[in-house]
Motif scaffolding. Structure first.
Motif, PDB file in Angstrom:
ATOM      1  N   TYR A   1       4.995   7.059  -1.281  1.00  0.00           N
ATOM      2  CA  TYR A   1       5.861   6.010  -1.825  1.00  0.00           C
ATOM      3  C   TYR A   1       5.101   4.695  -1.939  1.00  0.00           C
ATOM      4  O   TYR A   1       4.052   4.509  -1.339  1.00  0.00           O
ATOM      5  CB  TYR A   1       7.055   5.776  -0.884  1.00  0.00           C
ATOM      6  N   ARG A   2       5.693   3.776  -2.675  1.00  0.00           N
ATOM      7  CA  ARG A   2       5.175   2.407  -2.771  1.00  0.00           C
ATOM      8  C   ARG A   2       6.381   1.472  -2.900  1.00  0.00           C
ATOM      9  O   ARG A   2       7.304   1.738  -3.664  1.00  0.00           O
ATOM     10  CB  ARG A   2       4.267   2.247  -3.970  1.00  0.00           C
TER      11      ARG A   2
ATOM     12  N   ARG B   1       0.843  -1.200   0.000  1.00  0.00           N
ATOM     13  CA  ARG B   1       0.000   0.000   0.000  1.00  0.00           C
ATOM     14  C   ARG B   1       0.877   1.248   0.000  1.00  0.00           C
ATOM     15  O   ARG B   1       1.968   1.254   0.568  1.00  0.00           O
ATOM     16  CB  ARG B   1      -0.912   0.008   1.222  1.00  0.00           C
ATOM     17  N   PRO B   2       0.412   2.328  -0.618  1.00  0.00           N
ATOM     18  CA  PRO B   2       1.167   3.582  -0.622  1.00  0.00           C
ATOM     19  C   PRO B   2       1.333   4.110   0.801  1.00  0.00           C
ATOM     20  O   PRO B   2       0.480   3.877   1.662  1.00  0.00           O
ATOM     21  CB  PRO B   2       0.310   4.537  -1.448  1.00  0.00           C
ATOM     22  N   PHE B   3       2.434   4.836   1.027  1.00  0.00           N
ATOM     23  CA  PHE B   3       2.697   5.381   2.358  1.00  0.00           C
ATOM     24  C   PHE B   3       3.519   6.655   2.244  1.00  0.00           C
ATOM     25  O   PHE B   3       4.238   6.860   1.275  1.00  0.00           O
ATOM     26  CB  PHE B   3       3.447   4.359   3.221  1.00  0.00           C
TER      27      PHE B   3
ATOM     28  N   GLU C   1       5.370   7.485  -5.675  1.00  0.00           N
ATOM     29  CA  GLU C   1       4.108   7.327  -6.392  1.00  0.00           C
ATOM     30  C   GLU C   1       3.500   8.676  -6.737  1.00  0.00           C
ATOM     31  O   GLU C   1       2.924   8.861  -7.799  1.00  0.00           O
ATOM     32  CB  GLU C   1       3.138   6.511  -5.550  1.00  0.00           C
ATOM     33  N   SER C   2       3.614   9.643  -5.798  1.00  0.00           N
ATOM     34  CA  SER C   2       3.064  10.966  -6.050  1.00  0.00           C
ATOM     35  C   SER C   2       3.740  11.986  -5.138  1.00  0.00           C
ATOM     36  O   SER C   2       4.389  11.622  -4.159  1.00  0.00           O
ATOM     37  CB  SER C   2       1.550  10.986  -5.825  1.00  0.00           C
ATOM     38  N   GLU C   3       3.577  13.253  -5.506  1.00  0.00           N
ATOM     39  CA  GLU C   3       4.090  14.357  -4.702  1.00  0.00           C
ATOM     40  C   GLU C   3       2.990  15.392  -4.557  1.00  0.00           C
ATOM     41  O   GLU C   3       2.258  15.655  -5.511  1.00  0.00           O
ATOM     42  CB  GLU C   3       5.312  15.000  -5.363  1.00  0.00           C
ATOM     43  N   GLU C   4       2.886  15.956  -3.356  1.00  0.00           N
ATOM     44  CA  GLU C   4       1.863  16.968  -3.098  1.00  0.00           C
ATOM     45  C   GLU C   4       2.475  18.068  -2.232  1.00  0.00           C
ATOM     46  O   GLU C   4       3.140  17.791  -1.246  1.00  0.00           O
ATOM     47  CB  GLU C   4       0.682  16.315  -2.357  1.00  0.00           C
TER      48      GLU C   4
END
Length: 177
Positions: free
Chosen positions: A71-72, A23-25, A58-61
């Motif tokens: 992350y993943r 899972r993403p974290f 996985e993504s940046e905000e």
């Protein structure tokens, strides 16, 4: 740094174990799972795992002027396969074993320090047993164990499920001189 070198470190092993469900974290969420790991240490080791390709961004905000990354874990990349294990020296295996034991000690200390830790009710076990096995029997035991574990690897978290750490160690206690 190659995968075996990345994995043979107790903090990085604990990070991989903590996020093995895929899972993403965020680093903040990871720090909640590993509260005993200092913030700077956590960031350094997550960075090394990203650099080594075991964890991906996985993504940046943008939040309050800072960038929060999600992350993943790349679970397929965290396995030290047969070829990589065969290429490891005895010293590499010593380091890997020591890292694994240090990782277990860290996880167990976090568990025991938590509110409501009850080793009896939680069915905590750290037993050792000696088995007399020939190569075929050992392979059959291993295969049975893998089948049992694989059936449960993809369980998702739920109200009734808690994450458990299962560690196996098996080696001959007698060696030919």
């Amino acid at each position: 740094m190659e995968i075996t070198q990345l994995m043979l470190h107790p903090i990085r092993l604990r990070i991989v174990n903590a996020v093995f469900d895929g899972r993403p974290f965020t680093t903040s969420q990871l720090r909640e799972r590993l509260p005993d790991v200092p913030k700077a240490t956590m960031y350094r080791h997550v960075g090394l795992l990203v650099e080594g390709g075991l964890i991906e961004v996985e993504s940046e905000e943008r939040k309050a002027g800072a960038v929060e990354r999600t992350y993943r874990l790349q679970r397929s990349r965290t396995v030290i396969d047969g070829a990589a294990a065969a290429a490891m020296s005895n010293e590499d295996h010593r380091r890997g074993f020591a890292a694994g034991i240090a990782s277990l000690l860290g996880e167990f200390e976090v568990y025991l320090s938590g509110k409501g830790a009850d080793p009896t009710a939680d069915m905590v076990t750290y037993r050792q047993v000696s088995l007399w096995l020939d190569d075929a029997e050992k392979e059959a035991l291993y295969d049975d164990f893998i089948v049992a574990v694989r059936k449960r690897l993809d369980h998702n978290p739920s109200r009734d499920r808690r994450r458990h750490l299962l560690a196996t160690i098996m080696f001959p206690t007698e060696v030919e001189p």
